[in-house]
Design a protein around this motif. Structure first.
Motif: not given
Length: 122
Positions: A13-33
Motif C-alpha cells: 500500500y505504501l509503495s502504491a501511494v509512493a508511485d501515485r505521488i511520483g516519489a521515485r521521480n529522478g535519480v533514486v538514492l534510496r528506496d527502503a522500508f
C-alpha cells in the motif's frame, strides 16, 4: 504469520501511494522500508531522490503531486518541506528537500542544478 502478511500488505500500500505521488521521480538514492516489527513502531517507506531543478520548484511540484493524489493542501509549509498528517485513508507523508550544495545525511552533497528530496510515508 498474520503480522508478516499485514506488514507486506501495508508495504504494498505504501509503495502504491509512493508511485501515485511520483516519489521515485529522478535519480533514486534510496528506496527502503524501516520499522514495522514489534517495538520498532509503524512501517515507514523512505524514498530519497535527486531531481532536476531548484528547491522551491521541486518542492511545489511534489506538493502538487500529493494533492492530485488525494492529500489536502498542507496547512503549514516551510522553505524546505511540508507535511500531510491528517488525511483520512492516506498514510502520513513528510516531504523534505535539500538545495544544491547542501548535504543529505548519509548520502552526500546535492549537485548543482539538482534538489534532493526525502519522502517518508507512514
Amino acid at each position: 504469520m498474520v503480522f508478516g502478511r499485514k506488514r507486506r500488505q501495508r508495504g504494498r500500500y505504501l509503495s502504491a501511494v509512493a508511485d501515485r505521488i511520483g516519489a521515485r521521480n529522478g535519480v533514486v538514492l534510496r528506496d527502503a522500508f524501516s520499522g514495522g516489527k514489534g517495538a520498532n513502531g509503524p512501517l515507514v517507506l523512505g524514498v530519497i531522490t535527486l531531481r532536476d531543478g531548484e528547491n522551491a520548484e521541486v518542492l511545489q511540484a511534489q506538493i502538487d503531486a500529493a494533492v492530485a493524489a488525494g492529500y489536502a493542501p498542507p496547512r503549514r509549509r516551510e522553505a524546505n518541506g511540508a507535511g500531510f498528517v491528517h488525511d483520512p485513508g492516506l498514510p502520513m507523508l513528510i516531504i523534505e528537500t535539500f538545495a544544491a550544495g547542501t548535504v543529505i545525511p548519509h548520502h552526500g552533497e546535492v549537485p548543482a542544478g539538482r534538489t534532493g528530496v526525502v519522502l517518508s510515508l507512514t
